[in-house]
Design a protein around this motif. Structure first.
Motif, PDB file in Angstrom:
ATOM      1  N   GLY A  44       0.842  -0.946   0.136  1.00 12.06           N
ATOM      2  CA  GLY A  44       0.048  -0.343  -0.053  1.00 12.06           C
ATOM      3  C   GLY A  44       0.562   1.367   0.523  1.00 12.06           C
ATOM      4  O   GLY A  44       0.249   2.643   0.161  1.00 12.06           O
ATOM      5  N   VAL A  45       2.442   1.724  -0.518  1.00 17.77           N
ATOM      6  CA  VAL A  45       3.095   2.140  -0.483  1.00 17.77           C
ATOM      7  C   VAL A  45       2.488   3.578  -1.777  1.00 17.77           C
ATOM      8  O   VAL A  45       2.606   2.889  -2.514  1.00 17.77           O
ATOM      9  CB  VAL A  45       4.724   2.070   0.003  1.00 17.77           C
ATOM     10  N   GLY A  46       2.832   4.624  -1.419  1.00 20.26           N
ATOM     11  CA  GLY A  46       1.946   5.269  -2.884  1.00 20.26           C
ATOM     12  C   GLY A  46       2.940   5.525  -4.161  1.00 20.26           C
ATOM     13  O   GLY A  46       4.282   4.507  -3.812  1.00 20.26           O
ATOM     14  N   LYS A  47       2.770   5.399  -4.949  1.00 20.57           N
ATOM     15  CA  LYS A  47       3.592   5.917  -6.668  1.00 20.57           C
ATOM     16  C   LYS A  47       4.787   6.478  -5.874  1.00 20.57           C
ATOM     17  O   LYS A  47       5.727   6.771  -6.353  1.00 20.57           O
ATOM     18  CB  LYS A  47       2.943   5.982  -7.493  1.00 20.57           C
ATOM     19  N   TRP A  48       4.629   7.843  -5.330  1.00 18.30           N
ATOM     20  CA  TRP A  48       5.594   8.562  -6.102  1.00 18.30           C
ATOM     21  C   TRP A  48       6.819   7.726  -4.775  1.00 18.30           C
ATOM     22  O   TRP A  48       8.167   8.110  -5.054  1.00 18.30           O
ATOM     23  CB  TRP A  48       5.277   9.996  -5.219  1.00 18.30           C
ATOM     24  N   PRO A  49       6.631   7.966  -3.666  1.00 15.80           N
ATOM     25  CA  PRO A  49       8.211   7.406  -2.400  1.00 15.80           C
ATOM     26  C   PRO A  49       8.509   6.163  -2.835  1.00 15.80           C
ATOM     27  O   PRO A  49       9.720   5.650  -2.713  1.00 15.80           O
ATOM     28  CB  PRO A  49       7.484   7.498  -1.455  1.00 15.80           C
ATOM     29  N   ASN A  50       7.735   4.792  -3.640  1.00 16.25           N
ATOM     30  CA  ASN A  50       7.979   3.581  -4.352  1.00 16.25           C
ATOM     31  C   ASN A  50       8.448   3.795  -5.533  1.00 16.25           C
ATOM     32  O   ASN A  50       9.806   3.151  -5.303  1.00 16.25           O
ATOM     33  CB  ASN A  50       7.321   3.276  -3.621  1.00 16.25           C
ATOM     34  N   GLN A  51       8.805   5.142  -6.143  1.00 13.50           N
ATOM     35  CA  GLN A  51       9.531   5.313  -7.325  1.00 13.50           C
ATOM     36  C   GLN A  51      10.342   5.958  -7.308  1.00 13.50           C
ATOM     37  O   GLN A  51      11.361   5.988  -7.408  1.00 13.50           O
ATOM     38  CB  GLN A  51       8.440   5.917  -8.186  1.00 13.50           C
ATOM     39  N   LEU A  52      10.360   7.081  -6.150  1.00 11.12           N
ATOM     40  CA  LEU A  52      12.007   7.184  -5.724  1.00 11.12           C
ATOM     41  C   LEU A  52      13.165   6.519  -4.909  1.00 11.12           C
ATOM     42  O   LEU A  52      13.712   5.857  -5.402  1.00 11.12           O
ATOM     43  CB  LEU A  52      11.550   8.354  -4.751  1.00 11.12           C
ATOM     44  N   ILE A  53      12.373   5.483  -3.863  1.00 13.10           N
ATOM     45  CA  ILE A  53      13.076   4.378  -3.583  1.00 13.10           C
ATOM     46  C   ILE A  53      14.121   3.397  -4.596  1.00 13.10           C
ATOM     47  O   ILE A  53      14.802   2.829  -4.753  1.00 13.10           O
ATOM     48  CB  ILE A  53      11.906   3.391  -2.771  1.00 13.10           C
ATOM     49  N   LEU A  54      13.080   3.102  -5.851  1.00 10.17           N
ATOM     50  CA  LEU A  54      12.963   2.127  -6.460  1.00 10.17           C
ATOM     51  C   LEU A  54      14.586   2.753  -7.249  1.00 10.17           C
ATOM     52  O   LEU A  54      15.068   2.163  -7.583  1.00 10.17           O
ATOM     53  CB  LEU A  54      12.451   2.019  -7.655  1.00 10.17           C
ATOM     54  N   TRP A  55      14.389   4.174  -7.868  1.00 12.66           N
ATOM     55  CA  TRP A  55      15.224   4.662  -9.057  1.00 12.66           C
ATOM     56  C   TRP A  55      16.767   4.883  -8.263  1.00 12.66           C
ATOM     57  O   TRP A  55      17.900   4.821  -8.357  1.00 12.66           O
ATOM     58  CB  TRP A  55      15.141   5.868  -9.204  1.00 12.66           C
ATOM     59  N   SER A  56      16.555   4.917  -7.022  1.00  9.32           N
ATOM     60  CA  SER A  56      17.981   5.494  -5.770  1.00  9.32           C
ATOM     61  C   SER A  56      18.227   3.831  -5.606  1.00  9.32           C
ATOM     62  O   SER A  56      19.544   4.356  -5.908  1.00  9.32           O
ATOM     63  CB  SER A  56      17.250   5.945  -4.596  1.00  9.32           C
ATOM     64  N   GLY A  57      17.824   2.748  -5.561  1.00 13.15           N
ATOM     65  CA  GLY A  57      18.680   1.286  -5.895  1.00 13.15           C
ATOM     66  C   GLY A  57      18.996   1.296  -6.896  1.00 13.15           C
ATOM     67  O   GLY A  57      20.068   0.814  -7.526  1.00 13.15           O
ATOM     68  N   LEU A  58      17.934   1.300  -7.907  1.00 11.88           N
ATOM     69  CA  LEU A  58      18.864   0.829  -9.651  1.00 11.88           C
ATOM     70  C   LEU A  58      20.205   1.991  -9.635  1.00 11.88           C
ATOM     71  O   LEU A  58      20.858   1.370 -10.559  1.00 11.88           O
ATOM     72  CB  LEU A  58      17.714   1.665 -10.413  1.00 11.88           C
ATOM     73  N   LEU A  59      19.780   3.268  -9.340  1.00 13.32           N
ATOM     74  CA  LEU A  59      21.323   4.288  -9.261  1.00 13.32           C
ATOM     75  C   LEU A  59      21.962   3.666  -8.481  1.00 13.32           C
ATOM     76  O   LEU A  59      23.699   3.875  -9.002  1.00 13.32           O
ATOM     77  CB  LEU A  59      20.640   5.564  -8.734  1.00 13.32           C
ATOM     78  N   CYS A  60      22.168   2.851  -7.779  1.00  9.90           N
ATOM     79  CA  CYS A  60      22.977   2.599  -6.829  1.00  9.90           C
ATOM     80  C   CYS A  60      23.620   1.795  -8.031  1.00  9.90           C
ATOM     81  O   CYS A  60      24.955   1.090  -7.757  1.00  9.90           O
ATOM     82  CB  CYS A  60      22.655   1.730  -5.198  1.00  9.90           C
TER      83      CYS A  60
END
Length: 238
Positions: free
Chosen positions: A80-96
């Motif tokens: 149930g996490v929102g789209k915006w914070p979830n995508q922010l977490i996703l892209w930070s991990g992919l950039l890592c």
């Protein structure tokens, strides 16, 4: 046997030839010491890793890191996490994961600017990936917390150590203390590996994972018109 000539090589010094000065026993000898090595993570990877080109199999060990980030994204979405914070977490991990690939493929000796950019993504953005998840779990108390009760405080301690050591790494790098800065750099790398490993606690409740492709709403076909509406349009036209 005493009259046989000796066949062993002579160990007497060879007299100098004409025009060659005789070596002086009092002349000082010059010694050349090798340049000291910088034991930083970047220099160590330059020494240990071969020269590889972008697109070579050096990217393959980094694919599990990207896959972990994608799995975590879908898990948080199901929670149930929102789209915006979830995508922010996703892209930070992919950039890592991308930064780690850049560090391994573009060595500091050859491409310093590219290597440092990859190191920024791997270390700074990588530890931001775990801080965002800690902030999310603190803001949303309703999220599931798998594992033992000490998993959350352990992640908080590891993230705090990463932040402290990265600040110390930058400060020590500006001073002539490169060895201490390299020790902080290696410690941060090991802490990030540990934080990625702790995600197995969250994935322990997953039985299976299936990814399905859905068409965009703009590309979905229009529903067929009913024959009743077509007859009504024809009667109005007549």
């Amino acid at each position: 046997m005493g009259n046989c000539p000796s066949t062993s090589p002579s160990i007497l010094p060879t007299p100098p030839t004409k025009g060659t000065p005789a070596p002086s026993s009092s002349s000082p000898k010059s010694w050349s010491w090798p340049a000291p090595l910088n034991p930083s993570l970047s220099h160590s990877t330059t020494l240990l890793l071969p020269r590889v080109r972008p697109g070579s199999p050096a990217h393959f060990p980094l694919l599990p890191a990207a896959w972990i980030c994608i799995l975590r994204y879908h898990q948080l979405r199901d929670w149930g996490v929102g789209k915006w914070p979830n995508q922010l977490i996703l892209w930070s991990g992919l950039l890592c994961a991308l930064g780690t690939s850049v560090v391994g493929n573009f060595q500091q000796k050859n491409q310093q600017a590219t290597h440092l950019t990859g190191a920024f993504f791997a270390f700074f953005v990588g530890h931001l990936y775990f801080w965002l998840q800690l902030l999310l779990s603190w803001r949303k108390k309703s999220l599931p917390q798998p594992g033992a009760p000490w998993i959350g405080p352990l992640r908080l301690v590891l993230c705090s150590l990463c932040t402290i050591l990265m600040v110390a790494m930058v400060v020590l790098h500006t001073w002539p203390l490169r060895s201490a800065s390299a020790a902080c750099e290696w410690t941060v790398a090991m802490l990030l590996f540990t934080l990625f490993g702790l995600l197995t606690v969250d994935f322990s409740g997953l039985d299976s994972c299936t990814l399905c492709l859905q068409p965009s709403p703009s590309l979905s076909p229009l529903p067929p018109a009913s024959p009743i509406s077509l007859q009504g349009q024809q009667s109005q036209a007549l």
